[in-house]
Design a protein around this motif. Structure first.
Motif, PDB file in Angstrom:
ATOM      1  N   MET A   1       0.848  -1.175   0.000  1.00  0.00           N
ATOM      2  CA  MET A   1       0.000   0.000   0.000  1.00  0.00           C
ATOM      3  C   MET A   1       0.890   1.233   0.000  1.00  0.00           C
ATOM      4  SD  MET A   1      -3.175  -1.156   2.517  1.00  0.00           S
ATOM      5  CE  MET A   1      -2.852   0.063   3.666  1.00  0.00           C
ATOM      6  N   THR A   2       0.451   2.170  -0.749  1.00  0.00           N
ATOM      7  CA  THR A   2       1.166   3.427  -0.788  1.00  0.00           C
ATOM      8  C   THR A   2       0.174   4.549  -0.599  1.00  0.00           C
ATOM      9  OG1 THR A   2       0.932   3.614  -3.178  1.00  0.00           O
ATOM     10  CG2 THR A   2       2.942   2.545  -2.350  1.00  0.00           C
ATOM     11  N   GLY A   3       0.674   5.661  -0.217  1.00  0.00           N
ATOM     12  CA  GLY A   3      -0.181   6.818  -0.039  1.00  0.00           C
ATOM     13  C   GLY A   3       0.572   7.895   0.689  1.00  0.00           C
ATOM     14  N   PRO A   4       0.041   9.082   0.673  1.00  0.00           N
ATOM     15  CA  PRO A   4       0.759  10.206   1.270  1.00  0.00           C
ATOM     16  C   PRO A   4       0.866  10.140   2.789  1.00  0.00           C
ATOM     17  CG  PRO A   4      -1.426  10.880   0.571  1.00  0.00           C
ATOM     18  CD  PRO A   4      -1.223   9.470   0.078  1.00  0.00           C
ATOM     19  N   HIS A   5       0.020   9.362   3.452  1.00  0.00           N
ATOM     20  CA  HIS A   5      -0.010   9.384   4.918  1.00  0.00           C
ATOM     21  C   HIS A   5       0.626   8.147   5.565  1.00  0.00           C
ATOM     22  CE1 HIS A   5      -2.472  12.936   4.729  1.00  0.00           C
ATOM     23  NE2 HIS A   5      -3.293  12.313   3.898  1.00  0.00           N
ATOM     24  N   LEU A   6       1.078   7.198   4.756  1.00  0.00           N
ATOM     25  CA  LEU A   6       1.617   5.969   5.337  1.00  0.00           C
ATOM     26  C   LEU A   6       2.925   6.177   6.067  1.00  0.00           C
ATOM     27  CD1 LEU A   6       0.762   3.267   2.684  1.00  0.00           C
ATOM     28  CD2 LEU A   6      -0.322   3.705   4.876  1.00  0.00           C
ATOM     29  N   ASP A   7       3.693   7.159   5.681  1.00  0.00           N
ATOM     30  CA  ASP A   7       4.974   7.402   6.331  1.00  0.00           C
ATOM     31  C   ASP A   7       4.852   8.307   7.549  1.00  0.00           C
ATOM     32  OD1 ASP A   7       6.351   5.810   4.561  1.00  0.00           O
ATOM     33  OD2 ASP A   7       6.652   7.446   3.133  1.00  0.00           O
ATOM     34  N   GLU A   8       3.665   8.810   7.798  1.00  0.00           N
ATOM     35  CA  GLU A   8       3.471   9.693   8.944  1.00  0.00           C
ATOM     36  C   GLU A   8       3.366   8.868  10.221  1.00  0.00           C
ATOM     37  OE1 GLU A   8       0.247  12.397   8.501  1.00  0.00           O
ATOM     38  OE2 GLU A   8       0.969  13.136   6.576  1.00  0.00           O
ATOM     39  N   GLU A   9       4.003   9.357  11.234  1.00  0.00           N
ATOM     40  CA  GLU A   9       3.961   8.710  12.532  1.00  0.00           C
ATOM     41  C   GLU A   9       2.651   9.070  13.221  1.00  0.00           C
ATOM     42  OE1 GLU A   9       7.253   8.090  15.963  1.00  0.00           O
ATOM     43  OE2 GLU A   9       6.990  10.105  15.220  1.00  0.00           O
ATOM     44  N   PRO A  10       1.986   8.098  13.850  1.00  0.00           N
ATOM     45  CA  PRO A  10       0.741   8.418  14.560  1.00  0.00           C
ATOM     46  C   PRO A  10       0.967   9.460  15.656  1.00  0.00           C
ATOM     47  CG  PRO A  10       1.011   6.039  14.331  1.00  0.00           C
ATOM     48  CD  PRO A  10       2.302   6.677  13.886  1.00  0.00           C
ATOM     49  N   ALA A  11      -0.054  10.235  15.935  1.00  0.00           N
ATOM     50  CA  ALA A  11       0.037  11.322  16.918  1.00  0.00           C
ATOM     51  C   ALA A  11       0.469  10.818  18.288  1.00  0.00           C
ATOM     52  CB  ALA A  11      -1.297  12.056  17.017  1.00  0.00           C
ATOM     53  N   GLU A  12      -0.045   9.654  18.704  1.00  0.00           N
ATOM     54  CA  GLU A  12       0.327   9.159  20.033  1.00  0.00           C
ATOM     55  C   GLU A  12       1.803   8.777  20.094  1.00  0.00           C
ATOM     56  OE1 GLU A  12      -1.594   5.686  17.867  1.00  0.00           O
ATOM     57  OE2 GLU A  12      -2.135   7.767  18.208  1.00  0.00           O
ATOM     58  N   HIS A  13       2.374   8.359  18.968  1.00  0.00           N
ATOM     59  CA  HIS A  13       3.813   8.060  18.946  1.00  0.00           C
ATOM     60  C   HIS A  13       4.630   9.332  19.121  1.00  0.00           C
ATOM     61  CE1 HIS A  13       3.447   3.978  16.653  1.00  0.00           C
ATOM     62  NE2 HIS A  13       2.602   4.079  17.647  1.00  0.00           N
ATOM     63  N   ARG A  14       4.175  10.395  18.491  1.00  0.00           N
ATOM     64  CA  ARG A  14       4.876  11.683  18.635  1.00  0.00           C
ATOM     65  C   ARG A  14       4.751  12.194  20.075  1.00  0.00           C
ATOM     66  NH1 ARG A  14       2.301  12.381  13.733  1.00  0.00           N
ATOM     67  NH2 ARG A  14       0.764  13.812  14.631  1.00  0.00           N
ATOM     68  N   ARG A  15       3.556  12.087  20.646  1.00  0.00           N
ATOM     69  CA  ARG A  15       3.373  12.527  22.038  1.00  0.00           C
ATOM     70  C   ARG A  15       4.236  11.683  22.979  1.00  0.00           C
ATOM     71  NH1 ARG A  15      -1.957  12.032  20.969  1.00  0.00           N
ATOM     72  NH2 ARG A  15      -2.356  10.649  22.728  1.00  0.00           N
TER      73      ARG A  15
END
Length: 159
Positions: free
Chosen positions: A1-15
């Motif tokens: 799967m590909t897409g613009p949001h797959l490489d984004e880290e989930p918000a809870e991981h950033r927090r």
């Protein structure tokens, strides 16, 4: 799967990462307030994990330091409604007790969690032959019993 949001880290991981950084850098005077703030996060599991890592790091750093007792009392007040964190801090206190050569009971050691027994058996924190023998004989898992046996053999070898 590909897409613009797959490489984004989930918000809870950033927090989580931000919490770990903040907890590592917090001044002693502000620690309890920061821990309480982290525990108010909407994701209780993530918050408990971040605070748990912090407790592990701080407890290990303070283990034989006289400041441990006051720190543990303060943290106990902050984490009082979090069962896992309360248990972990209680077990760090037991590790301290054993490390300092203070009285403890066999029931405390054999009734402790796998984490506690493994930590006691695999690190240099616990040097008590009595505790290591008990773990070698009655540790909950073969990994714990074997590790405690190795520690005992290592202690008994001449330098």
């Amino acid at each position: 799967m590909t897409g613009p949001h797959l490489d984004e880290e989930p918000a809870e991981h950033r927090r989580f990462a931000r919490y770990l950084q903040a907890l590592e850098a917090v001044a002693e005077a502000d620690e309890a307030d920061l821990v309480a703030a982290v525990l108010r996060d909407q994701d209780a599991t993530m918050a408990d994990s971040a605070v748990g890592r912090h407790l592990d790091r701080r407890a290990a750093d303070l283990l034989t330091d006289p400041r441990f007792t006051a720190w543990a009392q303060t943290m106990t007040e902050v984490i009082t409604d979090r069962d896992f964190l309360t248990l972990r801090l209680r077990e760090w206190t037991l590790l301290r007790t054993i490390a300092l050569g203070n009285p403890w009971t066999a029931e405390e050691l054999t009734g402790a969690t796998d984490w506690f027994q493994r930590t006691a058996a695999t690190t240099q924190i616990v040097t008590s032959p009595k505790a290591l023998r008990l773990l070698a004989e009655c540790g909950r898992t073969s990994r714990i019993r074997n590790a405690a046996s190795r520690q005992l053999r290592h202690r008994d070898q001449p330098n």
